[in-house]
Enzyme design. Structure first.
Site, mmCIF file in Angstrom:
data_model
loop_
_atom_site.group_PDB
_atom_site.id
_atom_site.type_symbol
_atom_site.label_atom_id
_atom_site.label_comp_id
_atom_site.label_asym_id
_atom_site.label_seq_id
_atom_site.Cartn_x
_atom_site.Cartn_y
_atom_site.Cartn_z
ATOM 1 N N SER A 121 6.943 -4.257 1.929
ATOM 2 C CA SER A 121 7.367 -5.498 2.599
ATOM 3 C C SER A 121 7.212 -6.691 1.657
ATOM 4 C CB SER A 121 6.594 -5.717 3.906
ATOM 5 O OG SER A 121 5.260 -6.074 3.655
ATOM 6 N N ASN A 122 6.192 -6.694 0.828
ATOM 7 C CA ASN A 122 6.051 -7.801 -0.134
ATOM 8 C C ASN A 122 7.172 -7.763 -1.174
ATOM 9 O OD1 ASN A 122 3.589 -9.600 0.276
ATOM 10 N ND2 ASN A 122 2.746 -7.565 0.655
ATOM 11 N N MET B 113 -2.005 0.605 -4.809
ATOM 12 C CA MET B 113 -3.300 1.120 -4.368
ATOM 13 C C MET B 113 -3.999 1.902 -5.470
ATOM 14 S SD MET B 113 -3.601 -0.250 -1.617
ATOM 15 C CE MET B 113 -2.978 -0.757 -0.058
ATOM 16 N N ARG B 114 -3.909 1.354 -6.678
ATOM 17 C CA ARG B 114 -4.604 2.004 -7.793
ATOM 18 C C ARG B 114 -5.325 0.955 -8.616
ATOM 19 N NH1 ARG B 114 -4.124 6.954 -9.387
ATOM 20 N NH2 ARG B 114 -4.410 6.520 -11.603
ATOM 21 N N ASN C 239 -2.306 -9.768 -8.335
ATOM 22 C CA ASN C 239 -2.455 -8.808 -7.235
ATOM 23 C C ASN C 239 -2.540 -9.564 -5.916
ATOM 24 O OD1 ASN C 239 -3.115 -6.270 -5.898
ATOM 25 N ND2 ASN C 239 -5.227 -7.010 -5.781
ATOM 26 N N HIS D 132 -4.137 -9.279 -2.066
ATOM 27 C CA HIS D 132 -5.183 -8.532 -1.359
ATOM 28 C C HIS D 132 -5.324 -9.111 0.056
ATOM 29 C CE1 HIS D 132 -8.756 -6.065 -0.980
ATOM 30 N NE2 HIS D 132 -9.373 -7.099 -0.430
ATOM 31 N N VAL E 49 -12.803 -4.998 -9.703
ATOM 32 C CA VAL E 49 -11.776 -4.938 -8.655
ATOM 33 C C VAL E 49 -11.803 -6.185 -7.762
ATOM 34 C CG1 VAL E 49 -11.042 -3.646 -6.607
ATOM 35 C CG2 VAL E 49 -11.775 -2.431 -8.650
ATOM 36 N N ASP E 50 -10.618 -6.751 -7.511
ATOM 37 C CA ASP E 50 -10.437 -7.884 -6.586
ATOM 38 C C ASP E 50 -11.322 -9.083 -6.941
ATOM 39 O OD1 ASP E 50 -8.592 -6.336 -5.161
ATOM 40 O OD2 ASP E 50 -10.143 -5.488 -3.875
ATOM 41 N N GLU F 70 1.207 -13.226 3.682
ATOM 42 C CA GLU F 70 1.405 -12.674 2.330
ATOM 43 C C GLU F 70 2.832 -12.935 1.853
ATOM 44 O OE1 GLU F 70 -1.711 -8.913 2.201
ATOM 45 O OE2 GLU F 70 0.403 -8.475 2.351
HETATM 46 C C1 GAR Z 1 -0.473 -5.578 1.620
HETATM 47 O O1 GAR Z 1 -1.013 -6.008 2.828
HETATM 48 C C2 GAR Z 1 -1.426 -5.858 0.481
HETATM 49 O O2 GAR Z 1 -2.213 -6.984 0.691
HETATM 50 C C3 GAR Z 1 -2.256 -4.615 0.488
HETATM 51 O O3 GAR Z 1 -1.360 -3.574 0.749
HETATM 52 C C4 GAR Z 1 -0.345 -4.062 1.606
HETATM 53 C C5 GAR Z 1 0.988 -3.591 1.079
HETATM 54 O O4 GAR Z 1 1.998 -3.903 1.985
HETATM 55 N N1 GAR Z 1 -2.910 -4.431 -0.760
HETATM 56 C C6 GAR Z 1 -4.143 -3.972 -0.891
HETATM 57 O O5 GAR Z 1 -4.813 -3.628 0.048
HETATM 58 C C7 GAR Z 1 -4.648 -3.896 -2.321
HETATM 59 N N2 GAR Z 1 -6.046 -3.724 -2.340
HETATM 60 P P1 GAR Z 1 3.521 -3.759 1.579
HETATM 61 O O6 GAR Z 1 3.658 -2.417 0.882
HETATM 62 O O7 GAR Z 1 4.247 -3.797 2.870
HETATM 63 O O8 GAR Z 1 3.877 -4.889 0.661
#
Ligand code: GAR
Length: 232
Positions: free
Chosen positions: A48-49, A125-126, A142, A144, A179-180, A209
């Site tokens: 979605s992002n 997610m890596r 990134n 988060h 991380v983060d 986001e």
């Molecule tokens: C998002 O909410 C992002 O913040 C999170 O994964 C989602 C991906 O959504 N990221 C993390 O948790 C990273 N640690 P999307 O695939 O719909 O963009």
């Protein structure tokens, strides 16, 4: 006194406190830069992002082009988004690699081959290693789903629910080894409602986001187009 407070809040709400008030920092003008920046997007999830970055480019709110989407998971829905919007993509499956380093190097080589200037981890997610971090210093960001430094790591939304905080949110930050933990570029606050489920809260966080990630990209792109000096 209580009544005064409530009155104050109501006055504020009627004086332009809206979604934008929950985002910080928020410049009065969108960050402008040229020429357009070449993006590499890394994703593992629903995309979605990715979709909202693409829409911001389409709407001319973001002077960028997506050089490549890299996914590590061959089944992730981000691929469907790439196909829908004709975004070039490649699957670099970490399961086909013998080590984290091998995967990182394949990702890095692809980004370099396509002259990517700014790398955006949009639901990646890596954990990335130092090779990528150093190669893209100040050019790797990134998103988060928490108000960092709270709730780092996996399942940040559940962590916030478990701690019973009443406000959480999302953060775009530079990536560093821990991380983060890199410098924060922009954040948005999202109040947690009593009746929230994880899903409803996630939806509201993701709505924010989709606003802040294109803004963060523009901010960083502007830094890249001017200088790195003031960027740390
Ligand atoms: C998002 O909410 C992002 O913040 C999170 O994964 C989602 C991906 O959504 N990221 C993390 O948790 C990273 N640690 P999307 O695939 O719909 O963009």
């Amino acid at each position: 006194m209580k009544q005064d407070n409530r009155q104050n809040i109501e006055n504020n709400l009627s004086h332009g406190l809206n979604v934008q008030s929950l985002i910080s920092p928020l410049d009065s003008e969108p960050p402008l830069f040229a020429p357009k920046i070449r993006l590499g997007i890394l994703a593992s999830g629903n995309g979605s992002n990715l979709e909202y970055i693409f829409k911001s480019i389409q709407n001319k709110q973001l002077n960028a082009e997506i050089a490549i989407l890299i996914v590590n998971n061959p089944n992730c829905l981000a691929i469907k988004k790439a196909l829908k919007y004709k975004i070039p993509y490649v699957i670099i499956n970490h399961r086909d690699c013998n080590s984290r380093l091998e995967h990182d190097i394949l990702v890095m080589e692809k980004l370099e081959e396509l002259s990517v200037e700014l790398v955006v981890m949009a639901g990646w997610m890596r954990i990335v290693g130092e090779e990528i971090i150093n190669r893209f210093k100040n050019r790797l960001i990134n998103i988060h789903p928490s108000l960092l430094p709270s709730f780092k790591g996996i399942d940040a939304i559940q962590q916030a629910i478990d701690k019973r905080v009443t406000i959480t949110g999302c953060t775009v930050h530079y990536v560093q080894k821990e991380v983060d933990s890199g410098s924060i570029i922009i954040q948005a606050a999202v109040p947690i409602k009593e009746q929230d489920s994880k899903e409803t809260l996630k939806n509201r966080i993701q709505n924010m986001e989709h606003i802040i990630l294109p803004l963060a990209i523009a901010k960083v792109a502007k830094c890249i187009r001017t200088s790195f000096k003031d960027n740390m």
